[in-house]
Design a protein around this motif. Structure first.
Motif, PDB file in Angstrom:
ATOM      1  N   SER A 181     -53.144   9.711 -70.569  1.00 48.76           N
ATOM      2  CA  SER A 181     -54.161   9.500 -71.037  1.00 48.76           C
ATOM      3  C   SER A 181     -54.273  10.168 -72.798  1.00 48.76           C
ATOM      4  O   SER A 181     -53.670  10.436 -72.940  1.00 48.76           O
ATOM      5  CB  SER A 181     -55.516  10.254 -70.543  1.00 48.76           C
ATOM      6  N   LYS A 182     -55.849   9.407 -73.595  1.00 47.72           N
ATOM      7  CA  LYS A 182     -55.495  10.210 -74.668  1.00 47.72           C
ATOM      8  C   LYS A 182     -55.286  11.723 -74.747  1.00 47.72           C
ATOM      9  O   LYS A 182     -55.181  12.129 -75.681  1.00 47.72           O
ATOM     10  CB  LYS A 182     -56.375   9.551 -75.216  1.00 47.72           C
ATOM     11  N   GLN A 183     -55.601  12.152 -74.234  1.00 47.48           N
ATOM     12  CA  GLN A 183     -56.105  13.433 -73.882  1.00 47.48           C
ATOM     13  C   GLN A 183     -54.860  14.254 -73.897  1.00 47.48           C
ATOM     14  O   GLN A 183     -54.461  15.176 -74.872  1.00 47.48           O
ATOM     15  CB  GLN A 183     -57.331  14.109 -72.211  1.00 47.48           C
ATOM     16  N   HIS A 184     -53.882  13.724 -73.147  1.00 47.84           N
ATOM     17  CA  HIS A 184     -52.590  14.072 -72.871  1.00 47.84           C
ATOM     18  C   HIS A 184     -51.927  13.354 -74.361  1.00 47.84           C
ATOM     19  O   HIS A 184     -50.542  14.861 -74.744  1.00 47.84           O
ATOM     20  CB  HIS A 184     -52.137  13.770 -71.902  1.00 47.84           C
ATOM     21  N   ALA A 185     -51.879  12.861 -74.622  1.00 46.40           N
ATOM     22  CA  ALA A 185     -51.277  12.495 -76.239  1.00 46.40           C
ATOM     23  C   ALA A 185     -51.542  13.138 -77.221  1.00 46.40           C
ATOM     24  O   ALA A 185     -50.095  13.794 -78.112  1.00 46.40           O
ATOM     25  CB  ALA A 185     -51.177  11.190 -76.679  1.00 46.40           C
ATOM     26  N   ASN A 186     -52.512  13.699 -77.602  1.00 42.10           N
ATOM     27  CA  ASN A 186     -53.317  15.014 -78.537  1.00 42.10           C
ATOM     28  C   ASN A 186     -52.729  16.304 -78.044  1.00 42.10           C
ATOM     29  O   ASN A 186     -53.052  16.893 -79.531  1.00 42.10           O
ATOM     30  CB  ASN A 186     -54.152  14.504 -79.285  1.00 42.10           C
ATOM     31  N   TYR A 187     -51.824  16.545 -77.623  1.00 42.17           N
ATOM     32  CA  TYR A 187     -52.583  17.736 -76.730  1.00 42.17           C
ATOM     33  C   TYR A 187     -50.715  18.273 -77.649  1.00 42.17           C
ATOM     34  O   TYR A 187     -49.812  17.791 -77.163  1.00 42.17           O
ATOM     35  CB  TYR A 187     -51.909  17.989 -74.907  1.00 42.17           C
ATOM     36  N   GLN A 188     -50.893  19.761 -77.471  1.00 49.26           N
ATOM     37  CA  GLN A 188     -50.101  20.643 -78.800  1.00 49.26           C
ATOM     38  C   GLN A 188     -50.198  21.547 -78.171  1.00 49.26           C
ATOM     39  O   GLN A 188     -51.167  22.494 -77.564  1.00 49.26           O
ATOM     40  CB  GLN A 188     -50.329  20.745 -79.544  1.00 49.26           C
TER      41      GLN A 188
ATOM     42  N   THR B 252     -46.053  24.961 -80.038  1.00 54.99           N
ATOM     43  CA  THR B 252     -46.055  24.320 -81.131  1.00 54.99           C
ATOM     44  C   THR B 252     -47.309  24.794 -82.004  1.00 54.99           C
ATOM     45  O   THR B 252     -46.991  24.402 -83.500  1.00 54.99           O
ATOM     46  CB  THR B 252     -46.407  23.244 -80.591  1.00 54.99           C
ATOM     47  N   GLN B 253     -48.504  24.881 -81.810  1.00 59.39           N
ATOM     48  CA  GLN B 253     -49.590  25.332 -82.952  1.00 59.39           C
ATOM     49  C   GLN B 253     -49.145  26.544 -83.482  1.00 59.39           C
ATOM     50  O   GLN B 253     -48.991  26.557 -84.968  1.00 59.39           O
ATOM     51  CB  GLN B 253     -50.308  25.259 -82.289  1.00 59.39           C
TER      52      GLN B 253
ATOM     53  N   ASP C 292     -46.573  25.056 -85.977  1.00 59.01           N
ATOM     54  CA  ASP C 292     -46.799  24.858 -86.886  1.00 59.01           C
ATOM     55  C   ASP C 292     -47.734  26.001 -88.381  1.00 59.01           C
ATOM     56  O   ASP C 292     -47.292  25.399 -89.390  1.00 59.01           O
ATOM     57  CB  ASP C 292     -47.874  23.759 -86.774  1.00 59.01           C
TER      58      ASP C 292
END
Length: 70
Positions: A4-11, A15-16, A19
């Motif tokens: 889902s889109k929720q998983h595609a944007n997960y970091q 990782t945060q 970054d």
């Protein structure tokens, strides 16, 4: 498998963190490469010397304090 889109944007938090660390210090990767060059990236390997080292290797006995078995 679809995400889902929720998983595609997960970091992840890691990782945060990385970054944000790179954003605060843009020269971080360059300094890491410079540090690696000091310790690890040395002159080319002499293949002849490496072959001599391997040829002169002597295997150790299974139990070093035992007399040599013939």
């Amino acid at each position: 498998m679809k995400f889902s889109k929720q998983h595609a944007n997960y970091q992840s938090e890691i990782t945060q963190f990385i970054d944000s660390l790179k954003a605060k210090n843009p020269n971080l990767e360059a300094s890491q490469l410079a540090g690696r060059a000091l310790l690890w990236d040395k002159s080319p390997i002499d293949l002849e010397q490496q072959a001599r080292n391997q040829a002169s290797h002597v295997d150790q006995q299974a139990y070093p304090y035992q007399n040599k078995v013939r």
